[in-house]
Design a protein around this motif. Structure first.
Motif, PDB file in Angstrom:
ATOM      1  N   ALA A 142       0.816  -1.211   0.000  1.00 40.03           N
ATOM      2  CA  ALA A 142       0.000   0.000   0.000  1.00 40.03           C
ATOM      3  C   ALA A 142       0.848   1.258   0.000  1.00 40.03           C
ATOM      4  N   GLU A 143       1.987   1.219   0.707  1.00 39.28           N
ATOM      5  CA  GLU A 143       2.856   2.403   0.780  1.00 39.28           C
ATOM      6  C   GLU A 143       3.465   2.719  -0.587  1.00 39.28           C
ATOM      7  N   THR A 144       3.911   1.700  -1.288  1.00 36.81           N
ATOM      8  CA  THR A 144       4.507   1.944  -2.604  1.00 36.81           C
ATOM      9  C   THR A 144       3.443   2.346  -3.618  1.00 36.81           C
ATOM     10  N   GLN A 145       2.245   1.794  -3.488  1.00 34.86           N
ATOM     11  CA  GLN A 145       1.175   2.170  -4.416  1.00 34.86           C
ATOM     12  C   GLN A 145       0.728   3.613  -4.187  1.00 34.86           C
ATOM     13  N   LEU A 146       0.789   4.070  -2.941  1.00 36.75           N
ATOM     14  CA  LEU A 146       0.470   5.466  -2.672  1.00 36.75           C
ATOM     15  C   LEU A 146       1.496   6.385  -3.331  1.00 36.75           C
ATOM     16  N   LEU A 147       2.772   5.998  -3.290  1.00 31.20           N
ATOM     17  CA  LEU A 147       3.794   6.793  -3.973  1.00 31.20           C
ATOM     18  C   LEU A 147       3.561   6.805  -5.473  1.00 31.20           C
ATOM     19  N   GLN A 148       3.097   5.675  -6.018  1.00 26.84           N
ATOM     20  CA  GLN A 148       2.799   5.643  -7.455  1.00 26.84           C
ATOM     21  C   GLN A 148       1.696   6.642  -7.779  1.00 26.84           C
ATOM     22  N   LYS A 149       0.706   6.728  -6.930  1.00 26.21           N
ATOM     23  CA  LYS A 149      -0.357   7.722  -7.111  1.00 26.21           C
ATOM     24  C   LYS A 149       0.240   9.124  -7.112  1.00 26.21           C
ATOM     25  N   MET A 150       1.153   9.389  -6.202  1.00 23.43           N
ATOM     26  CA  MET A 150       1.744  10.720  -6.073  1.00 23.43           C
ATOM     27  C   MET A 150       2.610  11.063  -7.294  1.00 23.43           C
ATOM     28  N   ILE A 151       3.276  10.066  -7.851  1.00 23.19           N
ATOM     29  CA  ILE A 151       4.078  10.288  -9.056  1.00 23.19           C
ATOM     30  C   ILE A 151       3.170  10.654 -10.236  1.00 23.19           C
ATOM     31  N   TYR A 152       2.080   9.900 -10.405  1.00 25.61           N
ATOM     32  CA  TYR A 152       1.148  10.222 -11.482  1.00 25.61           C
ATOM     33  C   TYR A 152       0.561  11.621 -11.301  1.00 25.61           C
ATOM     34  N   SER A 153       0.306  12.016 -10.070  1.00 27.79           N
ATOM     35  CA  SER A 153      -0.238  13.350  -9.807  1.00 27.79           C
ATOM     36  C   SER A 153       0.759  14.433 -10.198  1.00 27.79           C
ATOM     37  N   LEU A 154       2.043  14.193  -9.924  1.00 28.61           N
ATOM     38  CA  LEU A 154       3.073  15.155 -10.323  1.00 28.61           C
ATOM     39  C   LEU A 154       3.094  15.321 -11.840  1.00 28.61           C
ATOM     40  N   LYS A 155       3.052  14.203 -12.558  1.00 34.31           N
ATOM     41  CA  LYS A 155       3.090  14.270 -14.013  1.00 34.31           C
ATOM     42  C   LYS A 155       1.829  14.949 -14.567  1.00 34.31           C
ATOM     43  N   MET A 156       0.715  14.735 -13.921  1.00 35.77           N
ATOM     44  CA  MET A 156      -0.511  15.385 -14.359  1.00 35.77           C
ATOM     45  C   MET A 156      -0.404  16.904 -14.223  1.00 35.77           C
ATOM     46  N   MET A 157       0.255  17.375 -13.156  1.00 36.41           N
ATOM     47  CA  MET A 157       0.303  18.807 -12.885  1.00 36.41           C
ATOM     48  C   MET A 157       1.183  19.580 -13.860  1.00 36.41           C
ATOM     49  N   VAL A 158       1.933  18.895 -14.706  1.00 35.05           N
ATOM     50  CA  VAL A 158       2.688  19.585 -15.758  1.00 35.05           C
ATOM     51  C   VAL A 158       1.718  20.307 -16.685  1.00 35.05           C
ATOM     52  N   ASN A 159       0.602  19.632 -16.976  1.00 36.02           N
ATOM     53  CA  ASN A 159      -0.441  20.230 -17.816  1.00 36.02           C
ATOM     54  C   ASN A 159      -1.766  19.541 -17.479  1.00 36.02           C
ATOM     55  N   PRO A 160      -2.452  19.982 -16.410  1.00 37.48           N
ATOM     56  CA  PRO A 160      -3.659  19.291 -15.940  1.00 37.48           C
ATOM     57  C   PRO A 160      -4.739  19.120 -16.997  1.00 37.48           C
ATOM     58  N   MET A 161      -4.946  20.122 -17.821  1.00 43.43           N
ATOM     59  CA  MET A 161      -6.009  20.052 -18.823  1.00 43.43           C
ATOM     60  C   MET A 161      -5.773  18.933 -19.830  1.00 43.43           C
ATOM     61  N   GLU A 162      -4.511  18.785 -20.252  1.00 45.40           N
ATOM     62  CA  GLU A 162      -4.182  17.780 -21.262  1.00 45.40           C
ATOM     63  C   GLU A 162      -3.931  16.399 -20.661  1.00 45.40           C
ATOM     64  N   ARG A 163      -3.476  16.366 -19.416  1.00 41.69           N
ATOM     65  CA  ARG A 163      -3.022  15.094 -18.856  1.00 41.69           C
ATOM     66  C   ARG A 163      -3.983  14.447 -17.867  1.00 41.69           C
ATOM     67  N   TYR A 164      -5.069  15.132 -17.542  1.00 38.92           N
ATOM     68  CA  TYR A 164      -5.956  14.576 -16.510  1.00 38.92           C
ATOM     69  C   TYR A 164      -6.484  13.195 -16.887  1.00 38.92           C
ATOM     70  N   MET A 165      -6.942  13.029 -18.115  1.00 39.44           N
ATOM     71  CA  MET A 165      -7.543  11.763 -18.518  1.00 39.44           C
ATOM     72  C   MET A 165      -6.547  10.615 -18.460  1.00 39.44           C
ATOM     73  N   THR A 166      -5.273  10.933 -18.646  1.00 36.07           N
ATOM     74  CA  THR A 166      -4.249   9.882 -18.592  1.00 36.07           C
ATOM     75  C   THR A 166      -3.740   9.689 -17.171  1.00 36.07           C
ATOM     76  N   TYR A 167      -3.056  10.700 -16.651  1.00 32.42           N
ATOM     77  CA  TYR A 167      -2.403  10.544 -15.349  1.00 32.42           C
ATOM     78  C   TYR A 167      -3.366  10.725 -14.180  1.00 32.42           C
ATOM     79  N   GLY A 168      -4.405  11.546 -14.365  1.00 33.14           N
ATOM     80  CA  GLY A 168      -5.398  11.680 -13.306  1.00 33.14           C
ATOM     81  C   GLY A 168      -6.124  10.375 -13.061  1.00 33.14           C
ATOM     82  N   THR A 169      -6.469   9.697 -14.144  1.00 30.93           N
ATOM     83  CA  THR A 169      -7.147   8.407 -14.025  1.00 30.93           C
ATOM     84  C   THR A 169      -6.234   7.364 -13.392  1.00 30.93           C
ATOM     85  N   LYS A 170      -4.972   7.338 -13.820  1.00 28.62           N
ATOM     86  CA  LYS A 170      -4.016   6.380 -13.243  1.00 28.62           C
ATOM     87  C   LYS A 170      -3.796   6.650 -11.755  1.00 28.62           C
TER      88      LYS A 170
END
Length: 214
Positions: free
Chosen positions: A108-136
């Motif tokens: 669970a701890e490593t999966q939470l970090l995976q969530k946080m990594i995807y959130s970081l990548k989404m924040m580069v461009n939330p409008m374009e990346r939400y459907m990909t990284y937001g969903t992940k």
């Protein structure tokens, strides 16, 4: 002959015990620095330290976990400073070490970090990346929560998400504060499996609760 074998075994056991105690001592020292890091540079230094430990301790997930976590914290500071152009590189570095950690133990701890990594990548461009990284990110969070529903760090990140989500999308500061309070309750009762397992986040929950109007 038996005495020689016994003597060799005792020496070997002593060396292994010494190596283990040294590893735990160094890890505790580095983990203790998490709360004192304030800048991206601080977390970069800490990531490098955990990387060196991970290179020597191939069978343990925690050093790579903390290396990944340090990069994530570096990225979160950059995000707060609106330096989003550097988030992809930082997230990719975090992913590298998280992959190594999950190759040893996916939890669970490593999966939470995976969530946080995807959130970081989404924040580069939330409008374009939400459907990909937001969903992940959502998928990883839900998976972590199912594995360890009482984990306070999972509750903390959920509270963060709600706190920073506009009301028209279901969030609010008031709702977030209530979730931070729930996270703090979990921090007060949750016990990590070992002294080296993740135990970060309580001070962050306290910070947000203290920001609430009295």
């Amino acid at each position: 002959m038996r005495k020689q074998i016994l003597s060799f075994t005792l020496v070997l056991f002593s060396l292994l015990s010494f190596a283990q105690s040294t590893y735990e001592k160094v890890m505790k020292e580095k983990i203790g620095k998490i709360e004192t890091c304030k800048t991206p540079e601080d977390f970069q230094v800490l990531a490098n330290d955990f990387q060196r430990i991970a290179d020597k301790e191939k069978g343990k997930w925690q050093p790579n976990y903390y290396a990944a976590f340090s990069y994530i914290q570096k990225g979160r500071i950059l995000m707060r400073e609106n330096k989003v152009q550097g988030l992809d590189e930082v997230a990719d570095q975090a992913q590298k070490y998280l992959d190594d950690a999950q190759n040893v133990d996916k939890n669970a701890e490593t999966q939470l970090l995976q969530k946080m990594i995807y959130s970081l990548k989404m924040m580069v461009n939330p409008m374009e990346r939400y459907m990909t990284y937001g969903t992940k990110a959502t998928e990883q969070f839900n998976s972590a929560e199912k594995l360890d529903p009482n984990n306070p760090r999972i509750a903390l990140i959920k509270a963060e998400d709600v706190y920073f989500t506009p009301e028209q999308y279901g969030g609010s500061k008031e709702k977030g504060i209530e979730l931070f309070k729930q996270a703090l309750e979990k921090f007060n009762s949750y016990k990590p499996k070992t002294d080296l397992d993740p135990n970060w986040g309580k001070s962050e929950a306290e910070y947000f609760i203290n920001q609430a109007p009295k």
